[in-house]
Design a protein around this motif. Structure first.
Motif, PDB file in Angstrom:
ATOM      1  N   SER A  17       3.205   7.443   7.187  1.00  0.00           N
ATOM      2  CA  SER A  17       3.206   5.986   7.028  1.00  0.00           C
ATOM      3  C   SER A  17       4.576   5.474   6.581  1.00  0.00           C
ATOM      4  O   SER A  17       4.987   4.378   6.980  1.00  0.00           O
ATOM      5  N   VAL A  18       5.285   6.244   5.770  1.00  0.00           N
ATOM      6  CA  VAL A  18       6.650   5.857   5.387  1.00  0.00           C
ATOM      7  C   VAL A  18       7.554   5.812   6.624  1.00  0.00           C
ATOM      8  O   VAL A  18       8.332   4.865   6.806  1.00  0.00           O
ATOM      9  N   ALA A  19       7.428   6.826   7.491  1.00  0.00           N
ATOM     10  CA  ALA A  19       8.216   6.846   8.725  1.00  0.00           C
ATOM     11  C   ALA A  19       7.872   5.652   9.608  1.00  0.00           C
ATOM     12  O   ALA A  19       8.759   5.012  10.202  1.00  0.00           O
ATOM     13  N   ALA A  20       6.579   5.320   9.694  1.00  0.00           N
ATOM     14  CA  ALA A  20       6.161   4.169  10.493  1.00  0.00           C
ATOM     15  C   ALA A  20       6.718   2.879   9.902  1.00  0.00           C
ATOM     16  O   ALA A  20       7.163   1.981  10.637  1.00  0.00           O
ATOM     17  N   TRP A  21       6.698   2.776   8.571  1.00  0.00           N
ATOM     18  CA  TRP A  21       7.252   1.579   7.913  1.00  0.00           C
ATOM     19  C   TRP A  21       8.732   1.418   8.240  1.00  0.00           C
ATOM     20  O   TRP A  21       9.203   0.311   8.543  1.00  0.00           O
ATOM     21  N   LEU A  22       9.480   2.500   8.178  1.00  0.00           N
ATOM     22  CA  LEU A  22      10.912   2.443   8.476  1.00  0.00           C
ATOM     23  C   LEU A  22      11.157   2.021   9.922  1.00  0.00           C
ATOM     24  O   LEU A  22      12.056   1.209  10.206  1.00  0.00           O
ATOM     25  N   ALA A  23      10.361   2.550  10.844  1.00  0.00           N
ATOM     26  CA  ALA A  23      10.522   2.215  12.257  1.00  0.00           C
ATOM     27  C   ALA A  23      10.211   0.733  12.501  1.00  0.00           C
ATOM     28  O   ALA A  23      10.967   0.029  13.188  1.00  0.00           O
TER      29      ALA A  23
ATOM     30  N   ILE B 158       0.832  -1.209   0.000  1.00  0.00           N
ATOM     31  CA  ILE B 158       0.000   0.000   0.000  1.00  0.00           C
ATOM     32  C   ILE B 158       0.860   1.250   0.000  1.00  0.00           C
ATOM     33  O   ILE B 158       0.454   2.294  -0.533  1.00  0.00           O
ATOM     34  N   LEU B 159       2.071   1.158   0.559  1.00  0.00           N
ATOM     35  CA  LEU B 159       2.991   2.295   0.433  1.00  0.00           C
ATOM     36  C   LEU B 159       3.335   2.537  -1.031  1.00  0.00           C
ATOM     37  O   LEU B 159       3.421   3.685  -1.478  1.00  0.00           O
ATOM     38  N   SER B 160       3.525   1.445  -1.774  1.00  0.00           N
ATOM     39  CA  SER B 160       3.819   1.581  -3.202  1.00  0.00           C
ATOM     40  C   SER B 160       2.661   2.264  -3.920  1.00  0.00           C
ATOM     41  O   SER B 160       2.862   3.155  -4.756  1.00  0.00           O
ATOM     42  N   VAL B 161       1.416   1.870  -3.584  1.00  0.00           N
ATOM     43  CA  VAL B 161       0.241   2.500  -4.195  1.00  0.00           C
ATOM     44  C   VAL B 161       0.191   3.985  -3.864  1.00  0.00           C
ATOM     45  O   VAL B 161      -0.015   4.839  -4.728  1.00  0.00           O
TER      46      VAL B 161
ATOM     47  N   ARG C  49       8.325   2.080  -6.869  1.00  0.00           N
ATOM     48  CA  ARG C  49       8.805   0.822  -7.435  1.00  0.00           C
ATOM     49  C   ARG C  49       9.718   0.087  -6.462  1.00  0.00           C
ATOM     50  O   ARG C  49       9.722  -1.151  -6.414  1.00  0.00           O
ATOM     51  N   ILE C  50      10.469   0.835  -5.682  1.00  0.00           N
ATOM     52  CA  ILE C  50      11.297   0.197  -4.644  1.00  0.00           C
ATOM     53  C   ILE C  50      10.398  -0.512  -3.639  1.00  0.00           C
ATOM     54  O   ILE C  50      10.645  -1.670  -3.260  1.00  0.00           O
ATOM     55  N   ALA C  51       9.348   0.180  -3.199  1.00  0.00           N
ATOM     56  CA  ALA C  51       8.409  -0.432  -2.257  1.00  0.00           C
ATOM     57  C   ALA C  51       7.732  -1.650  -2.879  1.00  0.00           C
ATOM     58  O   ALA C  51       7.509  -2.662  -2.199  1.00  0.00           O
ATOM     59  N   LEU C  52       7.425  -1.580  -4.166  1.00  0.00           N
ATOM     60  CA  LEU C  52       6.782  -2.704  -4.841  1.00  0.00           C
ATOM     61  C   LEU C  52       7.696  -3.932  -4.854  1.00  0.00           C
ATOM     62  O   LEU C  52       7.251  -5.054  -4.599  1.00  0.00           O
ATOM     63  N   VAL C  53       8.974  -3.718  -5.124  1.00  0.00           N
ATOM     64  CA  VAL C  53       9.934  -4.831  -5.126  1.00  0.00           C
ATOM     65  C   VAL C  53      10.006  -5.477  -3.742  1.00  0.00           C
ATOM     66  O   VAL C  53       9.980  -6.707  -3.603  1.00  0.00           O
TER      67      VAL C  53
ATOM     68  N   ALA D  84      12.882  -1.506  10.899  1.00  0.00           N
ATOM     69  CA  ALA D  84      14.097  -1.570  11.720  1.00  0.00           C
ATOM     70  C   ALA D  84      13.895  -2.523  12.896  1.00  0.00           C
ATOM     71  O   ALA D  84      14.788  -3.307  13.240  1.00  0.00           O
ATOM     72  N   GLY D  85      12.719  -2.476  13.504  1.00  0.00           N
ATOM     73  CA  GLY D  85      12.408  -3.383  14.598  1.00  0.00           C
ATOM     74  C   GLY D  85      12.389  -4.834  14.143  1.00  0.00           C
ATOM     75  O   GLY D  85      12.865  -5.732  14.856  1.00  0.00           O
ATOM     76  N   ALA D  86      11.850  -5.084  12.949  1.00  0.00           N
ATOM     77  CA  ALA D  86      11.793  -6.443  12.417  1.00  0.00           C
ATOM     78  C   ALA D  86      13.187  -6.994  12.158  1.00  0.00           C
ATOM     79  O   ALA D  86      13.485  -8.156  12.463  1.00  0.00           O
ATOM     80  N   VAL D  87      14.055  -6.155  11.596  1.00  0.00           N
ATOM     81  CA  VAL D  87      15.431  -6.588  11.330  1.00  0.00           C
ATOM     82  C   VAL D  87      16.156  -6.904  12.637  1.00  0.00           C
ATOM     83  O   VAL D  87      16.838  -7.932  12.767  1.00  0.00           O
ATOM     84  N   ALA D  88      16.001  -6.031  13.631  1.00  0.00           N
ATOM     85  CA  ALA D  88      16.658  -6.250  14.924  1.00  0.00           C
ATOM     86  C   ALA D  88      16.137  -7.525  15.584  1.00  0.00           C
ATOM     87  O   ALA D  88      16.914  -8.310  16.141  1.00  0.00           O
ATOM     88  N   GLU D  89      14.828  -7.752  15.512  1.00  0.00           N
ATOM     89  CA  GLU D  89      14.245  -8.949  16.122  1.00  0.00           C
ATOM     90  C   GLU D  89      14.727 -10.213  15.417  1.00  0.00           C
ATOM     91  O   GLU D  89      15.030 -11.230  16.058  1.00  0.00           O
TER      92      GLU D  89
END
Length: 327
Positions: free
Chosen positions: A302-308, A30-33, A45-49, A311-316
């Motif tokens: 929403s982009v800022a929330a996605w990044l946050a 949905i960020l891509s949309v 397109r980056i978000a779509l990938v 980052a949490g997902a990667v750390a976990e």
């Protein structure tokens, strides 16, 4: 080959991800949309990938469990999170349609349409009282089909597809009402992320309404004046309610912060992105230009929330892999 063996830390970590992790693909799609609607094509397109990568991983796990772990597949199919498979597929299909990849979008619509009746029956059959926000995924999945159907109807000049999408649109609103009756309102203050789907379901319903309005044309003549008037009024009402829900949920987060990563936080990012996409789509469909500015503000939030959350997902994931790695 140890890193990809059936008993590797990576495999063990991945297979323990709940089905609700499909919200990550939904959120990224949905960020891509939204980025496409705001004319940020490279970022879109980056978000779509990234969304496609998440979807492919989840689709592979879905297929493996269906073929090899049938009992587990059936058990998870009864959870609301399983419907993220349908919603994520329709969101990515909408992205591809926007890029004029209609055959691929049609294939994703067909796949989602095959999954939807099976998963919706399983999910609704397991609804109880006092449920978390995932109960609204029945509405989200149904409206996702309506969004993609209306989008393809406009692209392919297919009136039957638009009328089918309209039926799904109204059915999605019925499912929202049933889900609201089952929802535990305490989740607004106590939920760990998926309570936001209560607002996101309204936003995707508004997006579906906007796409149905935009699908009409002199060539198709889908709706008469009365139909169009009802669609416009309902779409505006849904957007207003969705943004009001956004404000309530955001206020609740401020009053009772729930910090720390939780996979259900992807179900927070998705409604945030959906609110932005719905606002931008309604702005275009109803020719309300001043809505574009708040839509873009919501998009960057929403982009800022996605990044946050990312980052949490990667750390976990890193912490989980280290704890399971052989010593």
């Amino acid at each position: 080959m140890a890193g990809t063996s059936p008993h590797s830390p990576l495999r063990l970590w991945w297979t323990r991800r709940p089905s609700a992790a499909g919200a990550a693909a939904m959120a990224t799609g949905i960020l891509s949309v939204g980025l496409h609607l705001a004319d940020y094509e490279t970022l879109s397109r980056i978000a779509l990938v990234l969304g496609c990568a998440a979807w492919l991983g989840l689709a592979a796990e879905f297929a493996v469990r269906l073929l090899r772990e049938r009992a587990r597949w059936v058990a998870e199919a009864g959870t609301p999170g399983a419907l993220t498979a349908v919603a994520a597929t329709t969101v990515l299909g909408t992205c591809f349609s926007a890029l004029d990849r209609q055959p691929l979008a049609e294939a994703l619509l067909a796949l989602a349409a095959l999954l939807w009746p099976v998963l919706i029956v399983f999910a609704v059959g397991h609804w109880t009282r006092r449920m978390p926000g995932g109960v609204f995924l029945g509405c989200v999945a149904t409206q996702g089909l309506a969004v993609l159907g209306a989008t393809l109807a406009a692209a392919e000049s297919a009136a039957w597809l638009a009328h089918t999408a309209l039926v799904l649109f109204w059915l999605g609103l019925v499912l929202y009402g049933v889900a609201l009756h089952r929802f535990d309102p305490r989740q607004v203050l106590e939920g760990h992320g998926d309570q936001w789907i209560a607002g996101g379901a309204l936003a995707i319903s508004a997006l579906a309404g906007a796409r149905l309005i935009a699908a009409d044309s002199a060539r198709l003549y889908l709706w008469n004046d009365d139909d169009l008037g009802v669609l416009r009024a309902v779409t505006v009402a849904l957007l207003v309610l969705g943004l009001a829900g956004y404000a309530v949920l955001l206020t609740a987060e401020c009053l009772r912060p729930r910090l720390g990563y939780d996979v259900r936080r992807w179900a927070t990012v998705f409604p945030m992105g959906m609110a932005a996409a719905a606002t931008l789509s309604v702005s275009a469909a109803l020719d309300v230009s001043w809505l574009r500015t708040p839509g873009e503000v919501l998009l960057w939030v929403s982009v800022a929330a996605w990044l946050a959350v990312g980052a949490g997902a990667v750390a976990e994931a890193r912490a989980a892999l280290r704890s399971r790695a052989p010593r």
